[in-house]
Scaffold this motif. Structure first.
Motif, PDB file in Angstrom:
ATOM      1  N   MET A   1       0.846  -1.153   0.000  1.00 59.33           N
ATOM      2  CA  MET A   1       0.000   0.000   0.000  1.00 59.33           C
ATOM      3  C   MET A   1       0.905   1.232   0.000  1.00 59.33           C
ATOM      4  N   ARG A   2       0.559   2.200  -0.802  1.00 59.41           N
ATOM      5  CA  ARG A   2       1.324   3.449  -0.847  1.00 59.41           C
ATOM      6  C   ARG A   2       0.545   4.546  -0.139  1.00 59.41           C
ATOM      7  N   LEU A   3       1.240   5.296   0.669  1.00 57.61           N
ATOM      8  CA  LEU A   3       0.628   6.428   1.363  1.00 57.61           C
ATOM      9  C   LEU A   3       1.238   7.723   0.859  1.00 57.61           C
ATOM     10  N   GLN A   4       0.444   8.769   0.880  1.00 55.92           N
ATOM     11  CA  GLN A   4       0.982  10.086   0.572  1.00 55.92           C
ATOM     12  C   GLN A   4       1.836  10.520   1.755  1.00 55.92           C
ATOM     13  N   ALA A   5       2.719  11.452   1.525  1.00 55.66           N
ATOM     14  CA  ALA A   5       3.670  11.886   2.558  1.00 55.66           C
ATOM     15  C   ALA A   5       2.960  12.347   3.831  1.00 55.66           C
ATOM     16  N   ALA A   6       1.893  13.114   3.685  1.00 55.68           N
ATOM     17  CA  ALA A   6       1.175  13.609   4.870  1.00 55.68           C
ATOM     18  C   ALA A   6       0.557  12.449   5.655  1.00 55.68           C
ATOM     19  N   ASP A   7      -0.004  11.470   4.950  1.00 54.04           N
ATOM     20  CA  ASP A   7      -0.587  10.311   5.636  1.00 54.04           C
ATOM     21  C   ASP A   7       0.489   9.498   6.344  1.00 54.04           C
ATOM     22  N   PHE A   8       1.640   9.351   5.704  1.00 56.23           N
ATOM     23  CA  PHE A   8       2.746   8.615   6.325  1.00 56.23           C
ATOM     24  C   PHE A   8       3.216   9.346   7.581  1.00 56.23           C
ATOM     25  N   PHE A   9       3.265  10.675   7.504  1.00 58.20           N
ATOM     26  CA  PHE A   9       3.630  11.485   8.675  1.00 58.20           C
ATOM     27  C   PHE A   9       2.652  11.228   9.816  1.00 58.20           C
ATOM     28  N   TRP A  10       1.325  11.292   9.511  1.00 59.35           N
ATOM     29  CA  TRP A  10       0.332  11.094  10.562  1.00 59.35           C
ATOM     30  C   TRP A  10       0.373   9.675  11.090  1.00 59.35           C
ATOM     31  N   LEU A  11       0.612   8.693  10.222  1.00 60.09           N
ATOM     32  CA  LEU A  11       0.731   7.328  10.676  1.00 60.09           C
ATOM     33  C   LEU A  11       1.894   7.188  11.652  1.00 60.09           C
ATOM     34  N   THR A  12       3.002   7.828  11.352  1.00 56.76           N
ATOM     35  CA  THR A  12       4.172   7.786  12.241  1.00 56.76           C
ATOM     36  C   THR A  12       3.830   8.398  13.594  1.00 56.76           C
ATOM     37  N   GLN A  13       3.128   9.530  13.578  1.00 55.04           N
ATOM     38  CA  GLN A  13       2.727  10.165  14.831  1.00 55.04           C
ATOM     39  C   GLN A  13       1.789   9.276  15.633  1.00 55.04           C
ATOM     40  N   LEU A  14       0.800   8.694  14.957  1.00 51.85           N
ATOM     41  CA  LEU A  14      -0.152   7.821  15.642  1.00 51.85           C
ATOM     42  C   LEU A  14       0.524   6.575  16.190  1.00 51.85           C
ATOM     43  N   ALA A  15       1.460   6.018  15.436  1.00 51.44           N
ATOM     44  CA  ALA A  15       2.185   4.829  15.909  1.00 51.44           C
ATOM     45  C   ALA A  15       2.916   5.143  17.200  1.00 51.44           C
ATOM     46  N   GLU A  16       3.514   6.319  17.278  1.00 55.05           N
ATOM     47  CA  GLU A  16       4.198   6.715  18.512  1.00 55.05           C
ATOM     48  C   GLU A  16       3.213   6.825  19.667  1.00 55.05           C
ATOM     49  N   LEU A  17       2.042   7.413  19.407  1.00 55.32           N
ATOM     50  CA  LEU A  17       1.026   7.529  20.458  1.00 55.32           C
ATOM     51  C   LEU A  17       0.502   6.165  20.891  1.00 55.32           C
ATOM     52  N   MET A  18       0.433   5.250  19.941  1.00 51.13           N
ATOM     53  CA  MET A  18      -0.074   3.901  20.211  1.00 51.13           C
ATOM     54  C   MET A  18       1.015   2.989  20.767  1.00 51.13           C
ATOM     55  N   ASP A  19       2.244   3.494  20.826  1.00 51.29           N
ATOM     56  CA  ASP A  19       3.391   2.696  21.254  1.00 51.29           C
ATOM     57  C   ASP A  19       3.465   1.407  20.438  1.00 51.29           C
ATOM     58  N   ALA A  20       3.404   1.584  19.109  1.00 45.90           N
ATOM     59  CA  ALA A  20       3.403   0.444  18.189  1.00 45.90           C
ATOM     60  C   ALA A  20       4.274   0.779  16.984  1.00 45.90           C
ATOM     61  N   THR A  21       4.582  -0.254  16.209  1.00 44.22           N
ATOM     62  CA  THR A  21       5.291  -0.004  14.954  1.00 44.22           C
ATOM     63  C   THR A  21       4.307   0.632  13.980  1.00 44.22           C
TER      64      THR A  21
END
Length: 75
Positions: A1-21
């Protein structure tokens, strides 16, 4: 799956909040979005109609899968 840069950024932020990869966070978020869409579309998630459709899907797509579907976590 390909994400746009902004979505990848938000995914990275959410992963940190979720304490997950990022992969695990993406999987959990996608699963939640799918369940929300199924509920909004009014598709059956339990009962005989669901069981029959799910078993037919398993037989076609996952012929080695033998476990019953997990309980529906949506209220």
């Amino acid at each position: 799956m390909r994400l746009q840069a902004a979505d990848f950024f938000w995914l990275t932020q959410l992963a940190e909040l979720m304490d997950a990869t990022r992969t695990r966070a993406a999987g959990q978020l996608l699963s939640a979005a799918i369940r929300d869409a199924v509920q909004a579309a009014g598709l059956p998630t339990q009962g005989e109609e669901f069981q029959a459709a799910f078993q037919a899907f398993l037989a076609q797509e996952f012929p080695h899968e033998t476990s019953p579907p997990a309980a529906d976590p949506t209220p």
